[in-house]
Design an enzyme around this catalytic site. Structure first.
Site, mmCIF file in Angstrom:
data_model
loop_
_atom_site.group_PDB
_atom_site.id
_atom_site.type_symbol
_atom_site.label_atom_id
_atom_site.label_comp_id
_atom_site.label_asym_id
_atom_site.label_seq_id
_atom_site.Cartn_x
_atom_site.Cartn_y
_atom_site.Cartn_z
ATOM 1 C CG ASN A 488 8.350 4.167 5.424
ATOM 2 O OD1 ASN A 488 7.342 3.918 4.764
ATOM 3 N ND2 ASN A 488 9.436 3.415 5.402
ATOM 4 C CG ASP A 489 2.814 8.192 3.572
ATOM 5 O OD1 ASP A 489 2.579 8.696 4.671
ATOM 6 O OD2 ASP A 489 2.700 8.806 2.490
ATOM 7 C CB CYS A 490 4.854 1.926 3.556
ATOM 8 S SG CYS A 490 4.284 2.673 2.036
#
Ligand code: BGC
Length: 815
Positions: A488-490
């Site tokens: 999850n890049d975020c």
């Protein structure tokens, strides 16, 4: 369901493997990809889009206007002037109402047909195999009872190669454009005089009666693509571009008797020359290779042959895995569109779509490894090369560049590394490759670090340091430190940003002393760790297998001890060591990623953890359109968490249905033998099911998965975004082919282990595997899971692996 939701814009044509669009005003441009290697094009249902060579940033051939008004501006346009009426076969850009419109998106080709006032114009777009060119075969047919005299203008706009500077460096760009015109060919040679050794051309296989190469002259400074001056007046200007914006437009006068039809082959090509062969005369580009390329594709017969070859190529690819279940919606996704999308994601990673500008992102380390599982059965040698390319961007400590540029294959410095899930994916991709091919020799390939010559070690060594990278970066709970983010890049737990000019992904305002740990990486480590252990055993590295088994066992214990929240797995610990994704949290009490990976890893299955986690997904994450990423959605920005809470509720990583991760839970369901639940989750995000119900609401292409569907907390649940380039493609494929239908390549053969809804009826899978050809019929007999007996060529076998042997085999499986 509202009327709006019921409107349909097209339908599947399974026999031709096409999606047929019957209304040009789709809720969003519905696109297709042309080209399978090196030369690529994006094409919308109105012929919008662009072409590039290998790299959508550094070798953009034609221009496209992202996020323009109106939408979908720029493409390959044919203007037909019939008396006072000017129209385009794809409706845009003139938007003259057509008597008939149809766009057929097929396997690496698109055919757009328009009819107006008794004339039919049909254009077949494709990139022939192994050619650096897009063919546009235009057929004009007079269906009226009078002779027609038509004025035909073609149109392409050149991009000045670097798509990024093309959009910003106007002080230079407006003075660099250069073209040459020779007969029916317009050459684009901007910057060729200096460091570029490549040019492009646009050709038509018939004498022309005029041309234009200067945009301002052709369109007019205050006109639009919808009403170019030259076309409206029916007069080409024979303009020669010097600077400004070079274009290519051929002008052809066509007379057609009633019933008569004529073909025109337009060719958009790309050429590279050696340094010492660049010019044929001062200031004149060497056109030898262009002439040769044109000669290969300058007639209807040659083009038809090239098209037939492309179709055969796809026949062969789609013959590798074929299912007959009797359910058209499932069969068409498995046999056609899912596999096709996997090829596209393999080719482009997340670089170029109508949501990805082709400028910002190259090939992702984690993305490309995952894409492999959807592609490896199609063309194993290309998968092999990809693994080597990816591994070559790794650092000696096992970390790696998060992305690399397809043209140079070099790691991208702007984004750098530090995403601590990245290394594990190399094992995931490599294991899938070896299981498909049986080619263990890949492990002995010498692969550099950061592309530095002289730094080479074996690929196996890269796998080893990948595992070690996780073990060497554990936090206080002996769980993996998250770094900049995991899958999850975020989820940016070391970012801490109040400055909107900072990138969430690359800014770490603090990390010293971080306690931010990821349960998603923990699960991923266990899954890939088990694979690694099995691989080590297979190649006789017993000691290494034992070493890693211990690390895996310790990770399992750490998850059971510190990663379980009672009803589901925690998601992470933040910088300060506080729980994320816990019942104790105010918002986002449960996240999907750790449920997916820890159930796939079967952590705590014996204690009921897996079943509880899967039940919690159903209870809290599931909705009409799939499973959301987290629940409840964040309603405010949380400084400690980074980008995730920057999105409004229900979108993207904040409680959107991030389709990519739904299959993780579905596989968890399959491993747990819960076929009914697995199927119901799967069908919710299966494009063919969505297509039937939600074309308008969903908006994006109904024949492929999109990255994100707005979740239950969103303003408009069910609205899709970011179509085509998503790991969803590979994961949907992996899920359905290996876990639901249950045909799983393994080192020694094919493992059969379906997990089905109890309503499933008998089905047959044809599977080519290495040098073997299997016809496998499964008789579920109402069971969700559990193979009772496998009979191969009339003889029962022990266990569930069909031992590999070349040749044709008939297999009967009873559940
Ligand atoms: C990225 C993936 C990432 C996902 C979730 C995608 O846009 O390409 O690498 O895992 O978003 O954040």
């Amino acid at each position: 369901m509202t009327m709006e939701q019921q409107k349909r814009y097209g339908h599947f044509d399974d026999q031709h493997r096409e999606y047929v669009i019957t209304d040009p005003q789709t809720p969003w441009p519905w696109i297709n990809y042309l080209g399978n290697e090196d030369f690529f094009s994006l094409i919308s249902n109105t012929a919008g889009g662009y072409s590039f060579y290998k790299d959508a940033k550094f070798r953009r051939i034609t221009r496209y206007r992202y996020n323009n008004v109106p939408m979908d501006n720029g493409g390959r346009y044919f203007y037909i002037k019939d008396g006072d009426t000017v129209w385009n076969p794809g409706w845009k850009p003139c938007k003259t109402p057509l008597d008939f419109y149809e766009c057929r998106h097929g396997m690496s080709y698109t055919r757009i047909t328009g009819r107006k006032n008794g004339v039919e114009a049909s254009v077949l777009f494709f990139v022939p195999l192994k050619k650096w060119a897009e063919v546009q075969k235009l057929t004009l047919k007079n269906e009226s009872s009078e002779t027609k005299t038509l004025k035909l203008f073609s149109f392409e706009e050149w991009c000045l190669w670097n798509a990024a500077t093309d959009m910003e460096n106007f002080q230079r760009n407006f003075s660099t454009g250069e073209v040459e015109i020779e007969g029916s060919t317009i050459y684009h040679k901007t910057e060729y005089r200096e460091r570029r050794n490549h040019y492009a051309f646009y050709h038509v296989n018939t004498p022309i009666q005029g041309f234009d190469t200067d945009r301002e002259t052709f369109v007019g400074l205050y006109n639009e693509f919808a009403d170019p001056q030259a076309v409206m007046e029916g007069k080409p200007r024979n303009s020669h571009a010097h600077g400004w914006s070079p274009i290519a437009s051929h002008y052809i006068e066509v007379t057609l008797k009633p019933g008569e039809s004529k073909d025109f082959v337009f060719l958009l090509g790309y050429i590279e020359n050696e340094q010492d062969e660049k010019f044929e005369a001062p200031q004149m580009i060497n056109k030898k290779k262009a002439h040769a390329l044109i000669a290969e594709l300058d007639s209807t017969a040659k083009v038809d042959k090239a098209f037939a070859e492309l179709c055969e190529y796809w026949d062969a690819l789609l013959n590798i895995y074929k299912v007959r279940t009797g359910n058209d919606k499932l069969d068409r996704m498995v046999n056609i569109w899912n596999q096709y999308q996997c090829m596209v994601t393999f080719n482009f990673s997340r670089s170029a779509s109508f949501f990805e500008s082709g400028v910002g992102r190259g090939m992702g380390f984690r993305d490309s490894n995952q894409d492999l599982v959807g592609f490896v059965h199609q063309i194993p040698p290309r998968a092999r090369q990809r693994i080597i390319d990816i591994a070559s961007t790794q650092f000696p400590d096992g970390g790696c560049y998060h992305q690399y540029q397809p043209l140079t294959k070099r790691g991208n410095n702007d984004i750098g590394g530090g995403f601590n899930d990245d290394p594990c994916w190399l094992i995931f991709g490599t294991v899938a490759y070896i299981k498909e091919t049986g080619d263990f020799s890949i492990l002995d390939e010498m692969v550099p670090f950061d592309n530095q010559p002289g730094s080479e070690v074996t690929l196996f060594e890269h796998l080893k340091i990948s595992m070690d990278h996780v073990i060497k970066n554990l936090g206080p709970h002996m769980l993996p430190l998250i770094g900049r983010a995991d899958w999850n890049d975020c989820l940016n737990l070391n970012c801490f940003s109040w400055d909107p000019n900072e990138s969430f992904q690359t800014t770490e305002n603090v990390s010293e002393g971080t306690k931010a740990e990821s349960l998603m990486i923990a699960g991923l480590f266990v899954v890939t760790g088990k694979d690694y252990v099995a691989l080590c055993k297979k190649i006789g590295k017993a000691e290494e297998a034992a070493r890693m088994q211990k690390a895996v066992d310790e990770m399992i214990e750490a998850v059971k001890k510190h990663g379980w929240d009672g009803e589901w797995y925690l998601r992470a610990y933040d910088f300060y060591g506080r729980k994320i994704g816990s019942n104790e949290c105010e918002e986002a009490k449960i996240f999907i990623e750790s449920q997916g990976w820890c159930t796939m890893a079967e952590i705590g299955a014996e204690d009921g953890m897996v079943a509880k986690s899967l039940d919690s997904c159903k209870k809290y994450l599931e909705c009409e359109h799939g499973m959301v990423l987290n629940n409840p959605a964040f309603t405010k920005y949380i400084y400690e968490y980074g980008e995730i809470s920057s999105y409004p509720e229900g979108y993207k990583e904040n409680a959107g249905i991030f389709c990519h991760n739904n299959p993780w839970v579905i596989i968890g369901e399959c491993l747990a033998g819960r076929g009914n639940d697995a199927w119901s989750h799967y069908a919710k995000i299966l494009p063919s099911y969505v297509e039937e119900k939600y074309q308008t609401l969903h908006k994006v292409e109904p024949y492929v998965n999109c990255q994100m569907v707005a979740g239950k907390d969103a303003y408009k649940p069910g609205e899709g975004k970011n179509s085509w380039l998503t790991g969803t493609a590979a994961w949907m494929w992996y899920t359905v082919s290996e876990f639901i239908l249950g045909i799983k390549p393994d080192y020694d053969g094919i493992r059969i282990d379906p997990c089905l809804p109890e309503t499933a009826t008998d089905y047959t899978v044809q599977r080519k595997f290495r040098e073997a050809d299997y016809e496998i019929t499964i008789h579920p007999n109402g069971a969700q899971k559990g193979v009772k007996q496998i009979v191969v060529d009339g003889k029962p076998i022990d266990g569930t692996v069909i031992p590999y042997s070349a040749g044709k085999h008939v297999v009967e499986v009873t559940m």
